[in-house]
Write a protein that holds these residues in place. Structure first.
Motif, PDB file in Angstrom:
ATOM      1  N   MET A   1       0.853  -1.212   0.000  1.00 43.14           N
ATOM      2  CA  MET A   1       0.000   0.000   0.000  1.00 43.14           C
ATOM      3  C   MET A   1       0.876   1.243   0.000  1.00 43.14           C
ATOM      4  N   SER A   2       0.484   2.199  -0.804  1.00 43.85           N
ATOM      5  CA  SER A   2       1.287   3.430  -0.863  1.00 43.85           C
ATOM      6  C   SER A   2       0.932   4.356   0.293  1.00 43.85           C
ATOM      7  N   VAL A   3       1.882   5.216   0.640  1.00 46.35           N
ATOM      8  CA  VAL A   3       1.653   6.176   1.727  1.00 46.35           C
ATOM      9  C   VAL A   3       0.701   7.272   1.245  1.00 46.35           C
ATOM     10  N   PRO A   4      -0.379   7.520   1.987  1.00 47.33           N
ATOM     11  CA  PRO A   4      -1.309   8.569   1.536  1.00 47.33           C
ATOM     12  C   PRO A   4      -0.633   9.945   1.533  1.00 47.33           C
ATOM     13  N   SER A   5      -0.904  10.722   0.488  1.00 43.42           N
ATOM     14  CA  SER A   5      -0.336  12.064   0.409  1.00 43.42           C
ATOM     15  C   SER A   5      -0.952  12.949   1.483  1.00 43.42           C
ATOM     16  N   ARG A   6      -0.284  14.070   1.744  1.00 40.29           N
ATOM     17  CA  ARG A   6      -0.858  14.999   2.719  1.00 40.29           C
ATOM     18  C   ARG A   6      -2.234  15.457   2.258  1.00 40.29           C
ATOM     19  N   LYS A   7      -2.382  15.587   0.938  1.00 39.30           N
ATOM     20  CA  LYS A   7      -3.654  16.018   0.382  1.00 39.30           C
ATOM     21  C   LYS A   7      -4.778  15.027   0.706  1.00 39.30           C
ATOM     22  N   SER A   8      -4.460  13.733   0.687  1.00 44.83           N
ATOM     23  CA  SER A   8      -5.526  12.780   0.988  1.00 44.83           C
ATOM     24  C   SER A   8      -5.834  12.753   2.481  1.00 44.83           C
ATOM     25  N   LEU A   9      -4.836  13.099   3.320  1.00 48.16           N
ATOM     26  CA  LEU A   9      -5.131  13.255   4.755  1.00 48.16           C
ATOM     27  C   LEU A   9      -6.108  14.412   4.946  1.00 48.16           C
ATOM     28  N   VAL A  10      -5.832  15.510   4.259  1.00 46.73           N
ATOM     29  CA  VAL A  10      -6.708  16.677   4.337  1.00 46.73           C
ATOM     30  C   VAL A  10      -8.119  16.292   3.893  1.00 46.73           C
ATOM     31  N   GLY A  11      -8.196  15.557   2.786  1.00 47.99           N
ATOM     32  CA  GLY A  11      -9.495  15.140   2.255  1.00 47.99           C
ATOM     33  C   GLY A  11     -10.266  14.281   3.241  1.00 47.99           C
ATOM     34  N   ALA A  12      -9.564  13.365   3.909  1.00 42.09           N
ATOM     35  CA  ALA A  12     -10.226  12.463   4.848  1.00 42.09           C
ATOM     36  C   ALA A  12     -10.762  13.239   6.059  1.00 42.09           C
ATOM     37  N   LEU A  13      -9.981  14.215   6.523  1.00 42.67           N
ATOM     38  CA  LEU A  13     -10.431  15.020   7.663  1.00 42.67           C
ATOM     39  C   LEU A  13     -11.662  15.839   7.285  1.00 42.67           C
ATOM     40  N   GLU A  14     -11.634  16.414   6.082  1.00 44.51           N
ATOM     41  CA  GLU A  14     -12.775  17.222   5.638  1.00 44.51           C
ATOM     42  C   GLU A  14     -14.027  16.361   5.494  1.00 44.51           C
ATOM     43  N   ARG A  15     -13.827  15.179   4.965  1.00 45.28           N
ATOM     44  CA  ARG A  15     -14.954  14.282   4.770  1.00 45.28           C
ATOM     45  C   ARG A  15     -15.557  13.885   6.122  1.00 45.28           C
ATOM     46  N   THR A  16     -14.683  13.664   7.077  1.00 44.96           N
ATOM     47  CA  THR A  16     -15.158  13.337   8.420  1.00 44.96           C
ATOM     48  C   THR A  16     -16.024  14.470   8.959  1.00 44.96           C
ATOM     49  N   ALA A  17     -15.546  15.692   8.775  1.00 47.75           N
ATOM     50  CA  ALA A  17     -16.308  16.846   9.249  1.00 47.75           C
ATOM     51  C   ALA A  17     -17.678  16.901   8.571  1.00 47.75           C
ATOM     52  N   ASP A  18     -17.697  16.659   7.263  1.00 45.19           N
ATOM     53  CA  ASP A  18     -18.960  16.671   6.528  1.00 45.19           C
ATOM     54  C   ASP A  18     -19.940  15.649   7.094  1.00 45.19           C
ATOM     55  N   VAL A  19     -19.435  14.437   7.315  1.00 43.67           N
ATOM     56  CA  VAL A  19     -20.310  13.367   7.806  1.00 43.67           C
ATOM     57  C   VAL A  19     -20.842  13.706   9.196  1.00 43.67           C
ATOM     58  N   LEU A  20     -19.959  14.216  10.056  1.00 43.81           N
ATOM     59  CA  LEU A  20     -20.387  14.574  11.415  1.00 43.81           C
ATOM     60  C   LEU A  20     -21.471  15.643  11.363  1.00 43.81           C
ATOM     61  N   ASP A  21     -21.315  16.609  10.447  1.00 43.58           N
ATOM     62  CA  ASP A  21     -22.307  17.671  10.303  1.00 43.58           C
ATOM     63  C   ASP A  21     -23.674  17.105   9.925  1.00 43.58           C
ATOM     64  N   PRO A  48       5.602  11.506   5.080  1.00 46.87           N
ATOM     65  CA  PRO A  48       6.668  10.799   5.810  1.00 46.87           C
ATOM     66  C   PRO A  48       7.274  11.618   6.953  1.00 46.87           C
ATOM     67  N   GLU A  49       7.534  12.914   6.702  1.00 38.28           N
ATOM     68  CA  GLU A  49       8.090  13.772   7.750  1.00 38.28           C
ATOM     69  C   GLU A  49       7.097  13.928   8.904  1.00 38.28           C
TER      70      GLU A  49
END
Length: 565
Positions: A1-21, A48-49
């Motif tokens: 499995m490849s390491v998720p980019s920072r952008k996909s971390l951002v996307g996952a957090l935003e999606r979580t917020a949407d669902v919670l809303d 990675p950093e």
DNA sequence: GCCGTTTTCGGCCCGACTGTTTTCAGTCG
């Protein structure tokens, strides 16, 4: 499995917020996810950093979220998101893209049986939406219109998304001479498919992309493998070296250009397809696009100029090597900082601009009417101005500006004596989007004609794949800019790309343009790339772009512009 | 969920607009 980019971390957090809303959870919990996403977005480091330090020390990311993010990187799963999303039908989140629908309305629609965009369209048409509590005939009509927009837009991605995926494909296809193709190569503002071409066979491609591209499979009757990456459709077209030129041309699109070229080839007794250029049964050797065009006796048309809008004008436009490039941009003007709604200080933004090879930074924080964005009162603007002058004295190459709101009547949000203290002024619309075309046009013409306005910011207010321009006679506004010597912004944010390159192409030579990132985070300064791609499609050379000037030339330009009015 | 701190819990951006209401909820920038 490849390491998720920072952008996909951002996307996952935003999606979580949407669902919670939508679930109606504590609104501050979802806000915490959203602000953590903003914070991550603004960092210069990649996954990675961040993982190496356990996501510690990031603003708005506390112990709990840091733990979740570490687990996400290691397992590919964000527990909070999975838990919350399991409670919703999968298609419901698409409704967030519909203008006028927020979490509360979506919840109400869901409770009435709507669980997808298609379901919502049906419910609008049948009159069910208009009958719901809190909805009415007007909102049903407006929702229907916006649903149609989203259903159409769903077929496309922002250029930034398409390019990210396509470039990841390039990186994974070493040895096969991979090149960008299709919409991403031509730099179209939205793209249908992230497409690349290679020299090789289907087996070569499959061997390198297995495990990265989902559902990778051959396309019937074409030398193409198709699949998806993070839900984005991708295509990899392959050919032997001898016919690579024909493949690149045919996979380079647009459909319009491709069909025209095929027809011309046929008239001349050839058969042109992705499998090669044929004369009778003979397959001609055409390793490059130029080879194909030479055989056909046609001039080579650069990828930037392959849209229908270029058909009549492209021979008169500059050659690609004369067009503006990112490295030509010396000033990053119209940028935000922590003074308003940015996430980085002026000093940090300036340092980042210099790291990227630019020569100076122009501040451009919001004015007082933009309360939501922490817009600056006159007193705070003057305090910021003092900070800028101090940084300048310390050797930081800055120019002081502001993004000043254009008020409903076309006047500006600061009085003239305050504006005159600034080195330059960007004037933008952030409110009253629904004026009729005549009033909106008058409003922008008035602002564009103001003696102290340097640049007209994002002139149409469009958000790609989300909403169109407000009602406006754009040519009248462009004419006002031409008359007043006001520079027109090509906003480089991938969600705006405003003004449209087609308009810039039409007004090229009559007005000056500025390629502005409107960056709110450090990483936003790299969006300049997308604005440059638009400017190139418009045939713009460095001389036609304001921020290719040096800092001193820029200041002189503004002085002359003001003196001429 | 994060933050700042009166180190244990209260506050978290806010004004304008729209369409629905009959005094306001929801959305947007």
């Amino acid at each position: 499995m490849s390491v998720p980019s920072r952008k996909s971390l951002v996307g996952a957090l935003e999606r979580t917020a949407d669902v919670l809303d939508i679930l109606g959870e504590d609104e501050f919990r979802s806000k915490a996810y959203r602000s953590a996403a903003r914070s991550l977005e603004g960092l210069a480091e990649d996954t990675p950093e961040l993982l190496a330090r356990g996501f510690a020390g990031i603003p708005r990311v506390g112990k709990s979220l840091a733990g979740e993010l570490v687990a996400f990187v290691q397992t590919g799963r964000l527990a909070a998101l999975e838990e919350a999303a399991a409670q919703l039908p999968p298609g419901l989140l698409d409704l967030l893209n519909v203008r006028g629908l927020g979490p509360k309305k979506i919840r109400a629609l869901w409770e009435s049986g709507v669980d997808s965009l298609e379901g919502l369209r049906e419910a609008c048409v049948s009159g069910r939406v208009a009958g719901l509590k809190g909805f009415g005939a007007k909102s049903a009509a407006s929702i229907l219109e916006n649903v149609e927009f989203v259903l159409e837009a769903r077929q496309r991605q922002h250029l930034s998304t398409g390019l990210d995926v396509a470039e990841e494909l390039l990186a994974r296809l070493p040895g096969l001479e991979p090149r960008l193709a299709g919409d991403v190569r031509r730099g179209l503002e939205t793209v249908r498919t992230a497409r690349v071409t290679v020299t090789g066979t289907a087996q070569d491609v499959t061997a390198k992309l297995a495990g990265f591209v989902d559902d990778l499979a051959p396309v019937e009757k074409k030398p193409v493998l198709a699949g998806t990456v993070d839900g984005v459709p991708v295509e990899v077209a392959y050919a032997p070296a001898q016919v690579r030129g024909a493949l690149d041309l045919m996979m380079g699109g647009s459909t319009h250009y491709r069909e025209a070229l095929r027809a011309t080839a046929k008239e001349k007794g050839f058969d042109l397809s992705g499998r090669g250029l044929k004369r009778g049964e003979e397959v001609l050797s055409t390793p490059s696009e130029e080879d194909v065009m030479r055989e056909l006796g046609l001039p080579y048309r650069p990828p930037e100029y392959r849209e229908a809008e270029h058909d009549d004008v492209w021979p008169t436009l500059p050659a690609p090597q004369e067009l503006v490039r990112v490295s030509d941009l010396r000033g990053m003007i119209h940028t935000h900082s922590t003074w308003s709604d940015g996430t980085a200080s002026i000093a940090d933004m300036a340092a980042q601009a210099l790291r990227l090879g630019h020569e100076f930074l122009g501040t451009g924080d919001h004015s007082r009417a933009a309360h939501y964005a922490n817009g600056l009162s006159i007193e705070r603007l003057q305090a910021q101005l003092r900070e800028v002058r101090e940084l300048q004295a310390a050797g930081v190459p800055l120019v002081a500006g502001a993004e000043v709101d254009i008020l409903e009547d076309g006047t500006l949000d600061y009085p003239d004596d305050v504006l005159a203290e600034l080195d330059y002024v960007v004037a933008s619309v952030h409110s009253h989007f629904t004026l009729d075309s005549e009033r909106q046009t008058q409003r922008l013409v008035r602002a564009a004609s103001h003696p102290l306005v340097t640049v007209l910011g994002h002139p149409t207010g469009r958000l790609l794949l989300r909403r169109g321009s407000y009602a406006l006679d754009l040519d009248a506004v462009m004419a006002a800019c031409a008359a007043a010597g006001t520079v027109v912004e090509i906003n480089a944010n991938a969600y705006r790309l405003d003004v449209d390159w087609r308009v810039a192409l039409r007004w090229r030579g009559r007005v000056m343009f500025a390629i502005n990132t409107d960056a709110h985070v450090l990483g936003g300064l790299q969006d300049a790339r997308y604005g440059v791609l638009m400017a190139r499609k418009a045939g713009l050379t460095p001389a036609q772009v304001l921020n290719t000037l040096s800092r001193q030339e820029f200041l002189t330009f503004v002085q002359k512009q003001r003196a001429a009015r």
